[in-house]
Design an enzyme around this catalytic site. Sequence first.
Site, short mmCIF file in Angstrom:
data_model
loop_
_atom_site.label_atom_id
_atom_site.label_comp_id
_atom_site.label_asym_id
_atom_site.label_seq_id
_atom_site.Cartn_x
_atom_site.Cartn_y
_atom_site.Cartn_z
N SER A 442 1.60 4.06 -2.32
CA SER A 442 0.23 3.59 -3.60
C SER A 442 -0.70 4.71 -3.92
O SER A 442 -0.51 5.18 -3.45
CB SER A 442 -0.87 2.25 -3.02
OG SER A 442 -1.44 3.35 -2.30
N HIS A 703 -8.87 9.34 3.66
CA HIS A 703 -9.72 8.27 4.07
C HIS A 703 -11.38 9.03 3.11
O HIS A 703 -12.28 8.76 3.27
CB HIS A 703 -10.10 7.70 5.78
CG HIS A 703 -9.00 7.41 6.27
ND1 HIS A 703 -8.03 7.47 7.01
CD2 HIS A 703 -8.43 5.60 6.11
CE1 HIS A 703 -7.17 6.42 6.92
NE2 HIS A 703 -7.83 5.36 6.33
N1 GLN Z 1 2.86 0.63 0.63
C1 GLN Z 1 1.14 0.82 1.43
C2 GLN Z 1 0.35 1.69 0.19
O1 GLN Z 1 0.42 2.90 0.29
C3 GLN Z 1 0.91 1.48 2.78
C4 GLN Z 1 -0.95 0.44 2.70
C5 GLN Z 1 -1.31 0.66 4.45
O2 GLN Z 1 -0.83 1.83 5.03
N2 GLN Z 1 -2.54 -0.20 4.61
O3 GLN Z 1 -0.81 1.41 0.26
#
Ligand code: GLN
Length: 768
Positions: A442, A703
Amino acid sequence: MLKHNLGYPRIGIQRELKKACEAYWSKKIDYNALFEVGKKIRDKNWKIQNKAGLDLIPCNDFSFYDHVLDMSLLLGVIPESYISIPVIHNNIDLYFSMARGFQKNGWDIKAMEMTKWFNTNYHYIVPEFDKNQKFSIFSKKIFYELEESKKILKSVKKIKPVLIGPVSYLFLGKEKEKSFHKMDLIENLVPIYIKIINEIKKKGVHWIQLDEPILVLDMSEKEKKVFKYAYKEISKFCYGINIMLTSYFDGMSENIDLLQDISVQGVHIDLVEDSNQLEKILSFFSGKSKMILSLGIIDGRNIWKNNYADSIRKIEKTIESIGENRIMIAPNCSLLHVPIDIEYENSIHMEIKNRMSFAKQKIYELNDLEKIIKGDKRILLSNSYLLEKSFFSSIFYDKKIKEKITKITNQDIQRENHFHIRQKKQKKKFHLPMFPTTTIGSFPQTREIRSLRNLFRKKKLSEEEYNEKIKSFIIDVIKKQEEIDLDVLVHGEFERTDMVEYFSEKLKGILSTENGWVQSYGSRCVKPPVIYGDVSRIDDMTVEWTCFAQSQTKKLMKGMLTGPVTILQWSFVRNDQPISHTAYQIAWAIREEVLSLEKSGIQIIQIDEPAIREGLPLKKKNWKSYFDWSIKAFRISSCGVKDETQIHTHMCYSEFNDIFQHIADLDADVITIESSRSKMELLKAFSDFYYPNEMGPGVYDIHSPRIPSVEEMFDLIKKASIKLPIENIWVNPDCGLKTRKWQEVLSSLYNMTKAAKMARLKLINSYK
Ligand code: GLN
Ligand code: ZN
């Protein structure tokens, strides 16, 4: 036979608590208004439970943020850094600053650590202990709510204050420094519990509930010793009030002997998660003449109607053994983990809705069970009829899918060739540089994108308009990734609000609720999908977007899917067939999508499994069967492709060291995994264990808004290259970037690709 409840959801039917907290944080309302909302929710909860005829109703199960943080405030466990903020004048601000950090007026104090509440999706604030931790009665919340509940319930006999017991409380916390063991604090802690319990007794309360979920874990000798000590003291100094010790989330019969010389008045066991424990528990109870046994028979973690015949069997067996007067019935755990009221769902098919039950309905189920025990067999019959009827309904059952699952062969869960052969073929085909760079999927979800999806959902935007817009976001994100010079690109996931919801809306057999909110942490709520029937894939789910994205670039485009274990873990799962069957059905649907992507020319496919770690059973003895089905499910979804198609997987959280063998058994070609927050702590595991496939240990912590420098990311790559063969190393962030701002992401990724280039220059030669 009394009926009681361990805890009721506290977010309010319209998520009033969330809205009030967020308004308070942004200074839109004052604390009087906030408290008013809290009071309304509590009053309503008590009234509902009272009306439903419960004999004992929980109090102090309400919380403005988290019940473990409430305990810390009650016991005065407040780290120095928060106490010393002079601009905080009241307890609620102190409380929220511990939960959320304090960044104002030149102060910058981080939030306390948060982690998962056992194997649920709820997160609590981890208490932090000093070596000489002192405990005291700091917050008066529990006494205040007790007075309130008296007014609402009129009878003090019905009120059952709830506290986390002292041993579980210590267990849930962490030592601030390594020089002591948290369990040794028990001697300081127990006198305060004794004081609190006696204060509560003075108010005329008959029962108090002490939650000791530690009883369902594999307890260490030290924990056992501490447990015995704590409850011997408590039984010595607290009399004239009944203590109900509650265990939940699994069986506690392995630890029942701890209660041998302890005189608590009641024990609650979880018969939903472990009904086999009843035998052993009953034989313990028959040696005790007065102790009350509370049977946790209503599932507080799932949304299905109770199977009355099944519950009645358990109750009758218990009556036979210890008599009706020594029994209570209840949900197995707090109802915190289920939505509030099914009556607020208007679009669920009646046949499915009839089988569902949320918190309020579950309380009424206790009533039904009582009536059945008293002789009303009609209720039992209609319940059995309802549950059986759906057995033949095509809404729930699909013979074709059921058969498909039984025909899965070993070949289906095995790649054509061993990783070494696949790796050679893939390297030859992809021509990626050493230390290839990629992201987790994402990209920032801006307000614009969210409102776009919202408009489309509300049908205020036509499908064509919506698709065009999403395409423009994809084109833009590809351009940005090319400019940054990433090697394997992604389409950005702009069409997804949530990685599970997106797929559950497209799969047959899964539904989304309108208002089925459950607290995840603080003001954050989630709406887990409901897996109600046999799951199958109706149509392509991601192929169009992925292929469009691939058509916009010469670089490799990675397809992006959510794995079967994660879909399962973050949903309410049907309880009428083994969980493994449901997992295999979802896995098969994902496999079909994988194959469709492959057929359409996508050469790299990522199947995210961030939830694999958290699904791990609480007791080690159950790990094997969990890994058996979860690994198989992942392999069903991933193993259908040709050698040349590269399967990635991604996992968050770096605490994998104890399960690395199993992660390797997934046999993904590449795993990207969190690691930068712990400075590549993850790699320690590789001293004992050789991870055979390719891996991208995250080099930047998504984060935090901080932009990591080229040098520090290079250092992390270098660290990784000492432990892993360099041809196996990928360079990527820790997790998806959707919560970050564009500016942070661009600068960080730019530095990241620079670090990878530096590694190509500096590290390759030194290892060749
Ligand atoms: N592919 C998802 C993203 O990039 C993975 C999210 C996750 O690891 N919780 O948002
Ligand atoms: Zn992640």
